[in-house]
Design an enzyme around this catalytic site. Structure first.
Site, short mmCIF file in Angstrom:
data_model
loop_
_atom_site.label_atom_id
_atom_site.label_comp_id
_atom_site.label_asym_id
_atom_site.label_seq_id
_atom_site.Cartn_x
_atom_site.Cartn_y
_atom_site.Cartn_z
N HIS A 239 46.96 27.46 43.52
CA HIS A 239 45.92 27.35 42.49
C HIS A 239 46.45 27.45 41.06
CE1 HIS A 239 46.31 31.70 42.44
NE2 HIS A 239 45.64 31.71 41.30
C1 UD1 Z 1 41.70 32.50 37.71
C2 UD1 Z 1 42.70 33.40 36.96
C3 UD1 Z 1 43.97 33.53 37.79
C4 UD1 Z 1 43.66 34.00 39.21
C5 UD1 Z 1 42.66 33.05 39.81
C6 UD1 Z 1 42.28 33.45 41.21
C7 UD1 Z 1 42.78 33.39 34.51
C8 UD1 Z 1 43.48 32.86 33.35
N1 UD1 Z 1 43.07 32.82 35.69
O1 UD1 Z 1 42.28 31.20 37.79
O2 UD1 Z 1 44.83 34.46 37.19
O3 UD1 Z 1 44.85 34.03 39.95
O4 UD1 Z 1 41.49 33.03 39.00
O5 UD1 Z 1 41.43 32.48 41.78
O6 UD1 Z 1 41.99 34.29 34.38
N2 UD1 Z 1 35.73 27.20 39.95
C9 UD1 Z 1 34.70 27.04 40.83
N3 UD1 Z 1 34.04 28.18 41.24
C10 UD1 Z 1 34.39 29.42 40.86
C11 UD1 Z 1 35.45 29.56 39.95
C12 UD1 Z 1 36.12 28.45 39.51
O7 UD1 Z 1 34.35 25.94 41.22
O8 UD1 Z 1 33.75 30.40 41.30
C13 UD1 Z 1 36.48 25.98 39.51
C14 UD1 Z 1 36.02 25.45 38.19
O9 UD1 Z 1 36.13 24.07 38.21
C15 UD1 Z 1 37.06 26.00 37.24
C16 UD1 Z 1 38.31 26.01 38.10
O10 UD1 Z 1 37.85 26.30 39.41
O11 UD1 Z 1 37.17 25.25 36.11
C17 UD1 Z 1 39.32 27.02 37.69
O12 UD1 Z 1 38.73 28.30 37.60
P1 UD1 Z 1 39.21 29.37 36.50
O13 UD1 Z 1 38.45 30.63 36.66
O14 UD1 Z 1 39.25 28.71 35.17
O15 UD1 Z 1 40.69 29.66 36.83
P2 UD1 Z 1 41.39 29.93 38.18
O16 UD1 Z 1 42.29 28.78 38.40
O17 UD1 Z 1 40.43 30.31 39.27
#
Ligand code: UD1
Length: 372
Positions: free
Chosen positions: A216
């Protein structure tokens, strides 16, 4: 009239902040370790950085965390917007609650945002999982770690390398507390119920050895070339044993965008799993391939070979003491790492204080700080 104000002064409020998937298993054992202390009022704040049931809600329930007192509902956004939204909403919580201490965990955006707010309101902050450093500022988490540790009053560390990093940055010894790895408390507690039968109906692994893959990190999945390399190596692993791949939402979106879904033929894909199902899957695996920090630690605690698909790790103790190898993201290096992992007979140790009792040490540091 006489006793009440005195007693009131003895009661203290601690605000715990969770927001993203890896936070819940760190806060749960700490809240439990503090729950019988009648002098303490615990407040749980969920920033909502993660919001899918499979990324947040199921963890709250399975780990028996209380219903959050505050749901900030910030959701996904750019780093600046997400951080700012947490800050704006969390400031209101701090103004309303006037906590005596804010506990933040890990290295996600919510961790740094809550720390900034508390520091500016002159509320003491305890950072659990302090001191880890990848020395890679392209990782958003590294920025979060540095800022959080700079501002936090209590730095609760999982391993001696973290203490050394903090000292090298000039942190005073009295702020550093080596408590061990609280996530391993949660792992040990749930391991007896994490049987493979829980997931077998949904994930066709049969009785054969299998590998688990998670991906991820933006540096891996947001770059088409890097993601393609990893998937090329995956074909090699799949030829050796089935690979189960619970797909993070970020990765799912990129696989679609880069039209790389066909490269996953032969891989067993699942949605993200809840905590206990995922533990069931990983604890029975023969090999773990990951770019997650938490999973490097969990595989070390479980004694299962782990290949970290990154150029560095902020958790070197998983390499020096544990089962982890940092192999990078080139297909040939990953393939060589897989072969070595199966051939290796190196002795493995569980790192110091990854003993299932870290939360009680955390509780002792926090109550010592609050009540002297
Ligand atoms: C975040 C953390 C990372 C952690 C990871 C665990 C930061 C900078 N990053 O990264 O350190 O290891 O979480 O998962 O804080 N999305 C969904 N549903 C959700 C959450 C996210 O669909 O419940 C999708 C969205 O399109 C979003 C993308 O996943 O834009 C990325 O999510 P985001 O929270 O921005 O970062 P992570 O990659 O999850």
């Amino acid at each position: 009239m006489t006793a009440a104000p005195f007693l009131q002064r003895q009661n203290k409020t601690i605000v715990h902040v969770v927001g993203a998937r890896p936070n819940f298993m760190k806060v749960a054992p700490v809240m439990e370790a503090l729950q019988d202390d009648a002098r303490l009022r615990q407040v749980l704040v969920n920033t909502g950085q993660h919001y899918d049931e499979s990324m947040a809600g199921s963890f709250l329930k399975e780990l028996q965390l209380p219903t959050p007192d505050y749901d900030l509902g910030v959701g996904s956004a750019s780093h600046a917007v997400q951080t700012a939204k947490v800050m704006m909403a969390f400031e209101e919580v701090c103004v309303a609650e006037r906590p005596d201490l804010v506990l933040v965990v890990g290295d996600v955006n919510s961790t740094m945002a809550a720390t900034l707010v508390a520091a500016k309101l002159v509320i003491p902050v305890a950072h659990l999982e302090a001191g880890l450093r990848s020395r890679d500022k392209y990782m958003p988490e590294e920025v979060n770690r540095i800022v959080t540790d700079r501002l936090a009053d209590l730095l609760l560390t999982p391993s001696p390398d973290a203490d050394a990093n903090l000292r090298a940055e000039g942190t005073a010894d009295e702020r550093i507390h080596f408590v061990g790895n609280v996530m391993i408390d949660t792992l040990r507690r749930h391991l007896p119920i994490a049987t493979l039968d829980r997931v077998r109906g949904r994930i066709p692994v049969g009785d054969r050895p299998y590998a688990v893959l998670t991906l991820h990190r933006p540096s891996n999945v947001d770059d088409r070339h890097t993601l393609g390399n990893i998937l090329a190596a995956l074909r090699h692993v799949s030829a050796r044993m089935p690979v189960v791949f619970p797909v993070h939402p970020r990765t799912r979106n990129r696989l679609r965008e880069f039209e790389l879904e066909d490269a996953l033929a032969g891989t067993i894909l699942t949605e993200p799993l809840g905590y206990i199902d995922f533990l069931a899957l990983t604890s029975h695996a023969s090999l773990i391939l990951t770019d997650s920090g938490g999973l490097q630690e969990e595989s070390t605690a479980l004694g299962i070979p782990c290949l970290t698909l990154r150029e560095n790790t902020e958790r070197p103790v998983t390499v020096t003491d544990g089962t982890n190898r940092v192999v990078g993201t080139r297909a040939e290096d990953i393939i060589a790492g897989v072969e070595e992992a199966f051939d290796s007979t190196a002795p493995r140790r569980i790192p110091a204080l990854w003993d299932g009792h870290a939360a009680s040490r955390v509780a002792a540091v926090l109550t010592g700080f609050l009540f002297g």
